[in-house]
Design a protein around this motif. Structure first.
Motif, PDB file in Angstrom:
ATOM      1  N   ARG A   3       1.015  -1.122  -0.123  1.00 24.85           N
ATOM      2  CA  ARG A   3      -0.001   0.019  -0.079  1.00 24.85           C
ATOM      3  C   ARG A   3       0.859   1.323   0.054  1.00 24.85           C
ATOM      4  NH1 ARG A   3      -4.002   0.211   4.793  1.00 24.85           N
ATOM      5  NH2 ARG A   3      -2.030  -0.397   6.186  1.00 24.85           N
ATOM      6  N   VAL A   4       0.664   2.297  -0.752  1.00 22.34           N
ATOM      7  CA  VAL A   4       1.142   3.493  -0.842  1.00 22.34           C
ATOM      8  C   VAL A   4       0.326   4.681  -0.917  1.00 22.34           C
ATOM      9  CG1 VAL A   4       3.023   2.440  -2.120  1.00 22.34           C
ATOM     10  CG2 VAL A   4       1.399   3.439  -3.389  1.00 22.34           C
ATOM     11  N   VAL A   5       0.473   5.791  -0.763  1.00 23.28           N
ATOM     12  CA  VAL A   5      -0.168   7.086  -0.787  1.00 23.28           C
ATOM     13  C   VAL A   5       0.122   7.621  -2.015  1.00 23.28           C
ATOM     14  CG1 VAL A   5      -1.043   9.201   0.334  1.00 23.28           C
ATOM     15  CG2 VAL A   5      -0.439   7.054   1.845  1.00 23.28           C
ATOM     16  N   ARG A   6      -0.752   8.161  -2.777  1.00 28.34           N
ATOM     17  CA  ARG A   6      -0.590   8.959  -4.025  1.00 28.34           C
ATOM     18  C   ARG A   6      -1.691   9.833  -4.136  1.00 28.34           C
ATOM     19  NH1 ARG A   6       0.919   5.836  -9.313  1.00 28.34           N
ATOM     20  NH2 ARG A   6      -1.038   5.084  -9.183  1.00 28.34           N
ATOM     21  N   PHE A   7      -1.261  10.915  -4.982  1.00 23.31           N
ATOM     22  CA  PHE A   7      -2.348  11.549  -5.432  1.00 23.31           C
ATOM     23  C   PHE A   7      -2.361  11.816  -6.956  1.00 23.31           C
ATOM     24  CE2 PHE A   7       1.360  14.173  -4.517  1.00 23.31           C
ATOM     25  CZ  PHE A   7       1.258  15.120  -5.524  1.00 23.31           C
ATOM     26  N   GLU A  19      -3.542   3.300  -2.386  1.00 20.48           N
ATOM     27  CA  GLU A  19      -3.350   2.327  -3.458  1.00 20.48           C
ATOM     28  C   GLU A  19      -2.574   1.250  -3.236  1.00 20.48           C
ATOM     29  OE1 GLU A  19      -4.548   5.903  -6.740  1.00 20.48           O
ATOM     30  OE2 GLU A  19      -2.357   5.172  -6.690  1.00 20.48           O
ATOM     31  N   ASN A  20      -2.705   0.140  -3.882  1.00 16.72           N
ATOM     32  CA  ASN A  20      -1.870  -0.925  -3.877  1.00 16.72           C
ATOM     33  C   ASN A  20      -0.952  -0.982  -5.302  1.00 16.72           C
ATOM     34  OD1 ASN A  20      -2.525  -2.760  -1.495  1.00 16.72           O
ATOM     35  ND2 ASN A  20      -4.493  -2.424  -2.430  1.00 16.72           N
ATOM     36  N   SER A  60       1.609  10.930  -8.362  1.00 13.75           N
ATOM     37  CA  SER A  60       2.773  10.974  -7.800  1.00 13.75           C
ATOM     38  C   SER A  60       2.466  10.583  -6.531  1.00 13.75           C
ATOM     39  CB  SER A  60       3.372  12.580  -7.745  1.00 13.75           C
ATOM     40  OG  SER A  60       4.359  12.797  -7.071  1.00 13.75           O
ATOM     41  N   GLY A  61       3.789   9.992  -5.859  1.00 15.36           N
ATOM     42  CA  GLY A  61       3.812   9.615  -4.464  1.00 15.36           C
ATOM     43  C   GLY A  61       4.501  10.774  -3.712  1.00 15.36           C
ATOM     44  N   LEU A  62       4.808  10.725  -2.562  1.00 17.33           N
ATOM     45  CA  LEU A  62       5.263  11.709  -1.607  1.00 17.33           C
ATOM     46  C   LEU A  62       5.853  11.324  -0.346  1.00 17.33           C
ATOM     47  CD1 LEU A  62       2.207  14.037  -0.270  1.00 17.33           C
ATOM     48  CD2 LEU A  62       2.018  11.675  -0.930  1.00 17.33           C
ATOM     49  N   SER A  93      14.468  14.459  -4.170  1.00 16.96           N
ATOM     50  CA  SER A  93      13.132  14.693  -4.809  1.00 16.96           C
ATOM     51  C   SER A  93      12.033  13.649  -4.003  1.00 16.96           C
ATOM     52  CB  SER A  93      13.295  14.119  -6.109  1.00 16.96           C
ATOM     53  OG  SER A  93      12.074  13.958  -6.875  1.00 16.96           O
ATOM     54  N   MET A  94      11.198  13.991  -3.352  1.00 13.93           N
ATOM     55  CA  MET A  94      10.195  12.854  -2.800  1.00 13.93           C
ATOM     56  C   MET A  94       9.505  12.301  -3.812  1.00 13.93           C
ATOM     57  SD  MET A  94       7.552  15.240  -0.928  1.00 13.93           S
ATOM     58  CE  MET A  94       7.962  16.808  -0.793  1.00 13.93           C
ATOM     59  N   ALA A  95       9.312  12.865  -4.810  1.00 18.24           N
ATOM     60  CA  ALA A  95       8.470  11.947  -6.147  1.00 18.24           C
ATOM     61  C   ALA A  95       9.501  11.075  -6.537  1.00 18.24           C
ATOM     62  CB  ALA A  95       8.241  13.056  -7.253  1.00 18.24           C
ATOM     63  N   ARG A  96      10.559  11.001  -6.524  1.00 18.24           N
ATOM     64  CA  ARG A  96      11.459   9.988  -7.144  1.00 18.24           C
ATOM     65  C   ARG A  96      11.683   9.013  -6.105  1.00 18.24           C
ATOM     66  NH1 ARG A  96      13.610   6.108  -7.968  1.00 18.24           N
ATOM     67  NH2 ARG A  96      15.509   5.535  -8.902  1.00 18.24           N
ATOM     68  N   TRP A  97      11.726   9.226  -4.867  1.00 17.70           N
ATOM     69  CA  TRP A  97      11.861   8.582  -3.510  1.00 17.70           C
ATOM     70  C   TRP A  97      11.002   8.757  -2.612  1.00 17.70           C
ATOM     71  CZ3 TRP A  97      15.572   5.273  -5.028  1.00 17.70           C
ATOM     72  CH2 TRP A  97      16.391   5.593  -6.033  1.00 17.70           C
ATOM     73  N   PRO A  98       9.594   8.370  -2.894  1.00 23.87           N
ATOM     74  CA  PRO A  98       8.646   8.777  -1.910  1.00 23.87           C
ATOM     75  C   PRO A  98       8.564   7.994  -0.570  1.00 23.87           C
ATOM     76  CG  PRO A  98       7.657   7.530  -3.540  1.00 23.87           C
ATOM     77  CD  PRO A  98       9.079   7.450  -4.056  1.00 23.87           C
ATOM     78  N   ALA A  99       8.349   8.594   0.574  1.00 19.49           N
ATOM     79  CA  ALA A  99       8.364   7.620   1.818  1.00 19.49           C
ATOM     80  C   ALA A  99       6.847   6.906   2.284  1.00 19.49           C
ATOM     81  CB  ALA A  99       8.723   8.612   2.860  1.00 19.49           C
ATOM     82  N   TYR A 100       5.871   7.687   1.636  1.00 12.98           N
ATOM     83  CA  TYR A 100       4.555   7.088   2.120  1.00 12.98           C
ATOM     84  C   TYR A 100       4.061   6.017   1.431  1.00 12.98           C
ATOM     85  CZ  TYR A 100       3.235  12.034   3.726  1.00 12.98           C
ATOM     86  OH  TYR A 100       3.207  13.319   4.313  1.00 12.98           O
ATOM     87  N   GLY A 101       4.516   4.631   2.333  1.00 13.58           N
ATOM     88  CA  GLY A 101       4.111   3.574   2.055  1.00 13.58           C
ATOM     89  C   GLY A 101       4.485   2.505   2.961  1.00 13.58           C
ATOM     90  N   GLU A 102       4.035   1.490   2.667  1.00 10.20           N
ATOM     91  CA  GLU A 102       4.337   0.333   3.396  1.00 10.20           C
ATOM     92  C   GLU A 102       5.756  -0.351   3.278  1.00 10.20           C
ATOM     93  OE1 GLU A 102      -0.133  -2.207   4.347  1.00 10.20           O
ATOM     94  OE2 GLU A 102       1.253  -2.563   2.285  1.00 10.20           O
TER      95      GLU A 102
END
Length: 330
Positions: A3-7, A19-20, A60-62, A93-102
């Motif tokens: 699971r990750v968070v995206r917008f 989202e998965n 994008s993730g974040l 870049s948090m879009a390249r390396w996003p933290a919001y996820g399992e």
């Protein structure tokens, strides 16, 4: 999958979706982390709303900060093994390396083993606040004993980190906050003085505290009309380091104060430290030493679950917090 968070569109907290997604294969020099906790930052709200310095393609993730357990290491990674407890230095870049996820994947040079005394929540709240404050106060301003430093937005995680770092080097921390509601908490946290800018004459109070024109360093996240009283109270040859823009009002250039006092007004991004390997290693050593001694200790404002990410972002934008907002991940 994880699971990750995206917008998928810019907007308020409600645009965030869980989202998965498939977990990408590890690349050379990368580490995969099973995330236990996330530290929230205002930059993430700006990216989500479309007002950040980076505008990535959508969806994008974040996310800039995480702590967890190493699950796997890629080729050419040394010093880390599955099972290690680690936390993440914010990427460029948090879009390249996003933290919001399992699960999160990062280059090994952005992964750190934190002191085992820290909880997952505390470990996720370390690097952004302390690297930001260290870069401004220690690397740029060379803050030292007998210096007076004014810290605006003082109840933010970076503001509180700046207070602790000022105390480590023997400087006098003057915390500036909007109202008197957080005065006692700031004093208890280590501020030598607290000024409520909405309730007091900021210039007069600063000059009273530090004697006229004795403030060498100002660390500001606000901008806007506050520039006039801040620079008016500064010492000749002083430096104002600007790292944010919280005020919605225009920021006037204090021409006559800058000329008369030969002031330096400097914009600053934490990327200056993160992007320089030598400076980053010096900063990490300073911060880890402070964490191990207890002189640096993150303040956790409130904790949310991963499923409450929208509520967490709403609280982030409320400006009610004292310290870091953390999201736990099961």
């Amino acid at each position: 999958m994880a699971r990750v968070v995206r917008f998928h569109e810019h907007g308020g907290p409600e645009v965030l979706r869980i989202e998965n997604l498939d977990i990408p294969a590890l690349g050379r020099g990368e580490i995969q982390i099973r995330v236990k906790a996330l530290g929230l930052n205002r930059a993430e709200a700006l990216l989500r709303s479309g007002t950040y310095i980076q505008t990535p393609p959508l969806p994008s993730g974040l996310g800039l900060e995480a702590a967890g357990v190493v699950e796997a290491v890629g080729e050419a990674v040394h010093g880390f093994a599955p099972g290690d407890a680690v936390s993440v230095v914010p990427p460029l870049s948090m879009a390249r390396w996003p933290a919001y996820g399992e699960t999160a994947t990062y280059p090994a040079h952005l992964v750190a083993k934190h002191p085992p005394s820290l909880t997952w929540e505390e470990a996720a709240a370390v690097w952004m606040q302390y690297l930001t404050a260290y870069g401004a106060l220690i690397d740029i301003a060379k803050l030292g004993r007998d210096d007076f430093v004014v810290i605006t937005a003082a109840s933010s995680s970076v503001g509180l980190a700046a207070i602790q770092i000022a105390n480590i080097v023997g400087a006098t921390a003057i915390a500036v906050t909007r109202t008197s509601a957080k005065r006692e908490a700031l004093l208890k946290f280590g501020a030598a003085h607290v000024v409520a800018s909405a309730d007091e004459d900021l210039e007069a109070r600063l000059k009273e505290i530090a004697s006229p024109d004795n403030i060498r360093v100002v660390f500001d996240a606000v901008g806007g009309p506050i520039f006039a009283p801040l620079t008016a109270a500064m010492a000749r040859g002083g430096i104002l380091i600007e790292y944010g823009g919280l005020s919605p009002e225009p920021t006037p250039f204090p021409l006559f104060a800058v000329l008369a006092k030969t002031l330096t007004l400097r914009g600053y991004l934490v990327h200056e430290i993160i992007g320089d390997p030598v400076k980053l290693e010096a900063a990490k050593a300073f911060i880890l030493d402070g964490l191990m001694s207890g002189s640096l200790k993150p303040a956790i404002a409130k904790t949310f679950s991963f499923e409450q990410i929208v509520e967490a972002h709403r609280f982030l934008e409320s400006n009610e917090q004292f310290g870091k907002i953390v999201v736990t991940v099961d």
